[in-house]
Design a protein around this motif. Structure first.
Motif, mmCIF file in Angstrom:
data_model
loop_
_atom_site.group_PDB
_atom_site.id
_atom_site.type_symbol
_atom_site.label_atom_id
_atom_site.label_comp_id
_atom_site.label_asym_id
_atom_site.label_seq_id
_atom_site.Cartn_x
_atom_site.Cartn_y
_atom_site.Cartn_z
ATOM 1 N N LEU A 47 0.828 -1.208 0.000
ATOM 2 C CA LEU A 47 0.000 0.000 0.000
ATOM 3 C C LEU A 47 0.861 1.256 0.000
ATOM 4 C CD1 LEU A 47 -2.736 1.405 0.160
ATOM 5 C CD2 LEU A 47 -2.634 1.182 2.662
ATOM 6 N N SER A 48 1.883 1.257 0.841
ATOM 7 C CA SER A 48 2.771 2.428 0.877
ATOM 8 C C SER A 48 3.529 2.586 -0.428
ATOM 9 C CB SER A 48 3.758 2.297 2.042
ATOM 10 O OG SER A 48 3.083 2.359 3.284
ATOM 11 N N GLY A 49 3.865 1.451 -1.068
ATOM 12 C CA GLY A 49 4.533 1.520 -2.368
ATOM 13 C C GLY A 49 3.648 2.133 -3.434
ATOM 14 N N ILE A 50 2.383 1.705 -3.474
ATOM 15 C CA ILE A 50 1.425 2.287 -4.425
ATOM 16 C C ILE A 50 1.254 3.775 -4.138
ATOM 17 C CG2 ILE A 50 -0.996 2.279 -5.184
ATOM 18 C CD1 ILE A 50 -1.009 -0.741 -4.566
ATOM 19 N N CYS A 51 1.124 4.112 -2.862
ATOM 20 C CA CYS A 51 0.938 5.520 -2.491
ATOM 21 C C CYS A 51 2.160 6.360 -2.849
ATOM 22 C CB CYS A 51 0.639 5.637 -0.996
ATOM 23 S SG CYS A 51 -1.017 5.072 -0.529
ATOM 24 N N ALA A 63 5.426 19.442 -25.943
ATOM 25 C CA ALA A 63 4.143 19.047 -25.360
ATOM 26 C C ALA A 63 4.306 17.741 -24.578
ATOM 27 C CB ALA A 63 3.086 18.888 -26.451
ATOM 28 N N PHE A 64 5.040 16.795 -25.165
ATOM 29 C CA PHE A 64 5.309 15.537 -24.459
ATOM 30 C C PHE A 64 6.163 15.784 -23.222
ATOM 31 C CE2 PHE A 64 3.836 13.118 -28.145
ATOM 32 C CZ PHE A 64 3.308 11.988 -27.535
ATOM 33 N N TYR A 65 7.138 16.683 -23.324
ATOM 34 C CA TYR A 65 7.961 17.035 -22.165
ATOM 35 C C TYR A 65 7.088 17.397 -20.970
ATOM 36 C CZ TYR A 65 12.917 17.401 -23.498
ATOM 37 O OH TYR A 65 14.217 17.149 -23.814
ATOM 38 N N ASN A 66 6.168 18.327 -21.210
ATOM 39 C CA ASN A 66 5.357 18.835 -20.108
ATOM 40 C C ASN A 66 4.333 17.819 -19.627
ATOM 41 O OD1 ASN A 66 5.923 21.925 -19.579
ATOM 42 N ND2 ASN A 66 6.177 21.598 -21.767
ATOM 43 N N GLY A 67 3.805 16.997 -20.552
ATOM 44 C CA GLY A 67 2.912 15.926 -20.125
ATOM 45 C C GLY A 67 3.651 14.893 -19.304
ATOM 46 N N LEU A 68 4.825 14.499 -19.767
ATOM 47 C CA LEU A 68 5.605 13.493 -19.040
ATOM 48 C C LEU A 68 6.134 14.035 -17.719
ATOM 49 C CD1 LEU A 68 7.445 11.947 -22.097
ATOM 50 C CD2 LEU A 68 5.844 10.762 -20.604
ATOM 51 N N TRP A 69 6.319 15.363 -17.630
ATOM 52 C CA TRP A 69 6.665 15.960 -16.331
ATOM 53 C C TRP A 69 5.565 15.654 -15.316
ATOM 54 C CZ3 TRP A 69 9.276 17.630 -12.486
ATOM 55 C CH2 TRP A 69 8.716 18.490 -11.545
ATOM 56 N N ALA A 70 4.303 15.734 -15.740
ATOM 57 C CA ALA A 70 3.198 15.420 -14.833
ATOM 58 C C ALA A 70 3.199 13.949 -14.446
ATOM 59 C CB ALA A 70 1.865 15.793 -15.485
ATOM 60 N N TYR A 71 3.675 13.080 -15.340
ATOM 61 C CA TYR A 71 3.725 11.646 -15.053
ATOM 62 C C TYR A 71 4.995 11.242 -14.315
ATOM 63 C CZ TYR A 71 -0.314 10.334 -17.945
ATOM 64 O OH TYR A 71 -1.588 10.168 -18.442
ATOM 65 N N ASP A 72 5.956 12.144 -14.233
ATOM 66 C CA ASP A 72 7.233 11.753 -13.645
ATOM 67 C C ASP A 72 7.043 11.277 -12.210
ATOM 68 O OD1 ASP A 72 10.162 11.801 -14.422
ATOM 69 O OD2 ASP A 72 10.210 12.679 -12.421
ATOM 70 N N GLY A 73 7.725 10.209 -11.873
ATOM 71 C CA GLY A 73 7.569 9.582 -10.569
ATOM 72 C C GLY A 73 7.266 8.106 -10.685
ATOM 73 N N TRP A 74 7.046 7.627 -11.917
ATOM 74 C CA TRP A 74 6.723 6.215 -12.098
ATOM 75 C C TRP A 74 7.887 5.294 -11.731
ATOM 76 C CZ3 TRP A 74 10.118 4.632 -15.852
ATOM 77 C CH2 TRP A 74 10.514 5.574 -16.817
ATOM 78 N N ASN A 75 9.082 5.833 -11.616
ATOM 79 C CA ASN A 75 10.247 5.015 -11.262
ATOM 80 C C ASN A 75 10.664 5.181 -9.804
ATOM 81 O OD1 ASN A 75 11.067 7.686 -11.620
ATOM 82 N ND2 ASN A 75 13.129 7.110 -12.211
ATOM 83 N N GLN A 76 9.866 5.874 -9.005
ATOM 84 C CA GLN A 76 10.310 6.238 -7.656
ATOM 85 C C GLN A 76 10.511 5.035 -6.736
ATOM 86 O OE1 GLN A 76 10.982 9.752 -6.660
ATOM 87 N NE2 GLN A 76 11.141 9.420 -8.850
ATOM 88 N N LEU A 77 9.721 3.982 -6.917
ATOM 89 C CA LEU A 77 9.821 2.827 -6.029
ATOM 90 C C LEU A 77 11.169 2.125 -6.182
ATOM 91 C CD1 LEU A 77 7.786 1.895 -3.960
ATOM 92 C CD2 LEU A 77 6.989 0.157 -5.561
ATOM 93 N N ASN A 78 11.786 2.241 -7.350
ATOM 94 C CA ASN A 78 13.084 1.605 -7.574
ATOM 95 C C ASN A 78 14.193 2.236 -6.742
ATOM 96 O OD1 ASN A 78 11.373 1.126 -10.074
ATOM 97 N ND2 ASN A 78 13.086 -0.224 -10.506
ATOM 98 N N ASN A 116 5.976 -7.024 -4.578
ATOM 99 C CA ASN A 116 5.361 -5.712 -4.374
ATOM 100 C C ASN A 116 5.804 -4.654 -5.379
ATOM 101 O OD1 ASN A 116 3.892 -6.653 -2.221
ATOM 102 N ND2 ASN A 116 5.370 -6.013 -0.675
ATOM 103 N N LEU A 117 7.037 -4.748 -5.892
ATOM 104 C CA LEU A 117 7.503 -3.754 -6.861
ATOM 105 C C LEU A 117 6.689 -3.795 -8.160
ATOM 106 C CD1 LEU A 117 9.489 -1.533 -7.753
ATOM 107 C CD2 LEU A 117 11.075 -3.335 -8.428
ATOM 108 N N PRO A 118 6.605 -4.952 -8.838
ATOM 109 C CA PRO A 118 5.796 -4.964 -10.070
ATOM 110 C C PRO A 118 4.314 -4.745 -9.819
ATOM 111 C CG PRO A 118 6.605 -7.174 -9.559
ATOM 112 C CD PRO A 118 7.297 -6.240 -8.624
ATOM 113 N N LEU A 119 3.793 -5.250 -8.684
ATOM 114 C CA LEU A 119 2.368 -5.100 -8.398
ATOM 115 C C LEU A 119 2.001 -3.642 -8.166
ATOM 116 C CD1 LEU A 119 -0.099 -6.909 -8.172
ATOM 117 C CD2 LEU A 119 0.340 -7.130 -5.715
#
Length: 495
Positions: free
Chosen positions: A43-47, A234-249, A261-264
């Protein structure tokens, strides 16, 4: 021989007072190993993923994405495409993170795939610029939204937002230094708060669409930009909003059962954010015209004023919660990268030390906070986003390439998650496009500065790390000793 002489001799023999402090405490309380503890569950990982991704981006980026894409239709397509790219990138990181179960994210993968020099250049750039500048950007957004209600009808003074941003950095760093569990609880709370406001905006937008407010969404592709570089921005700024998808690593060593838990957490968290982002943008366009959206100083607040009055105050309040939670997540992971870099000898050793009381990498967290405060002084958010995205996507491409390289050079490594090789290959191509397209279309000095800064790390690497000059060790030893005493930290135990 007196006690003081014995202590000095022991310090000299061990090379660090941390061992003495550790020994003194063993008799007083049950000893834990002085390593980062596995306190982060699913749960904390997802959060952490959701909470870091949903921060200031969705409340800042809709304007530049629309501006560079030229129309509503391609704007929504870019938001959806960014979600797909984030998911594909995260799948690559799921394989990397379960194959190499070390904290530090890309740093650990580069060290395995390319060797010490590339890993050092990554840690040099990320620890010194990318992570603290990201922290600064998010807290500046937090400060802007938090101070706006006190200055109705005008923009808050820069000194106010910067002081408030600095206060937020100090508070977040303090929380993260005190306890991993406390930082996780803070992250979970603010993630729930930001999902609540996302749901409110989406439901309000659906109601408006049901009432026939579809004018902005009709003829959605009229005026689409045909510029190669503009679409890249445009992709730069959109992906800036998505940035963080690698934080759990970055915190794999603190994750309970990382193979599961990492892949899930990735599979649950990123599609959830992608759906939220597209629906939020549809909701914005159900109320605001393209001109109104581009002219709005705070898109989410303008939306709330139009739709939720007299309860419109909840939007800026929960945006404040959202940005604060994202800043907390950014700080949490940034400290781990500096910690691992220090442990591997690519940063000063004090950054790898752990609090004896709280089992947190407090020197690394404090260092990241100090740099972030330095970055808010001259900060311009748009310049920082472009700078951040240029360097970040260079490293994302190298990480995807590392996955391909290790398929051939490290076949013996166990791979609980294994993605089709076409996915990292696609991520390499996308990264090349996102790095090169804006430079070719509209060269800016900030890209040159970024490249020069990255390569300048070699000036320190060769004498200090490759040659290991003695004078540097002699200079740092007394500084390290006094910082250990001040912060009560010790070197990590080697497993």
């Amino acid at each position: 021989m007196d006690d003081g002489s014995i202590r000095k001799r022991k310090e000299s023999q061990n090379g660090s007072i941390g061992h003495i402090v550790d020994c003194q405490t063993k008799d007083k309380q049950p000893a834990k190993a002085t390593v980062l503890q596995k306190d982060v569950g699913l749960l904390s990982g997802i959060c952490l993923i959701v909470g870091t991704m949903i921060g200031s981006g969705i409340f800042i980026s809709p304007k530049p994405v629309l501006l560079y894409s030229g129309a509503v239709g391609p704007c929504l397509v870019i938001w959806a495409a960014c979600g797909v790219l984030a998911t594909l990138g995260a799948l690559c990181y799921a394989e990397l993170g379960t194959m190499i179960t070390k904290s530090g994210g890309e740093y650990s993968y580069f060290k395995e795939a390319y060797g010490s020099v590339i890993a050092y250049l990554y840690s040099w750039t990320t620890v010194m610029v990318l992570k603290p500048s990201s922290f600064a950007i998010i807290t500046l957004s937090f400060a802007g939204y938090a101070s706006t209600p006190f200055y109705p009808g005008c923009t808050p003074p820069a000194v106010v937002t910067k002081c408030l941003s600095a206060a937020a950095i100090l508070l977040i760093v303090s929380v993260n230094c005190l306890s991993v569990k406390l930082a996780s609880y803070v992250q979970n709370f603010f993630t729930a708060a930001k999902l609540f406001i996302i749901i409110v905006i989406v439901v309000a937008g659906m109601v408006m669409l049901a009432q026939g407010k579809t004018d902005t969404l009709s003829n959605a592709f009229d005026g689409t930009s045909s510029s190669f570089g503009a679409i890249g921005l445009a992709f730069y700024n959109g992906l800036w909003a998505y940035d963080g998808w690698n934080q759990l690593n970055f915190i794999t060593e603190e994750l309970k059962d990382p193979y599961r838990n990492l892949p899930l957490a990735i599979i649950i968290g990123i599609p959830l954010v992608s759906v939220c982002y597209v629906l939020v943008n549809v909701a914005y366009f159900s109320v605001l015209t393209t001109t109104e959206l581009l002219q709005s100083p705070a898109v989410a607040v303008t939306f709330g004023d139009r739709v939720l009055y007299p309860m419109s105050w909840i939007v800026p309040l929960f945006v404040v919660f959202s940005t604060f939670g994202a800043a907390n997540g950014s700080c949490f992971t940034a400290g781990r990268l500096a910690y691992v870099s220090g442990r591997e000898g690519h940063m000063v050793k004090i950054l790898s030390y752990i609090s004896l009381k709280h089992y947190t990498p407090s020197p690394a967290l404090i260092f990241n906070g100090i740099l972030a405060i330095c970055y808010i002084i001259p900060a311009d958010i748009n310049t920082l986003i472009n700078y951040f995205s240029f360097a970040t996507w260079s490293f994302y491409g190298l990480a995807a390439l590392a996955l391909i390289v290790m398929r051939f050079t490290r076949k013996e490594l166990h791979r609980p998650v294994k993605v089709p090789i076409v996915i990292p290959a696609l991520m390499v191509l996308v990264s090349c496009y996102l790095v090169l397209a804006p430079i070719i279309d509209k060269p800016e000095l900030e890209y040159l500065y970024c490249a020069i800064f990255i390569l300048s790390g070699l000036l320190l690497y060769y004498p200090l790390i490759h040659l290991k000059v003695k004078w540097a060790h002699k200079l740092m030893s007394p500084i390290t000793m006094h910082l250990q005493l001040l912060m009560e930290v010790v070197p990590p135990e080697i497993n």
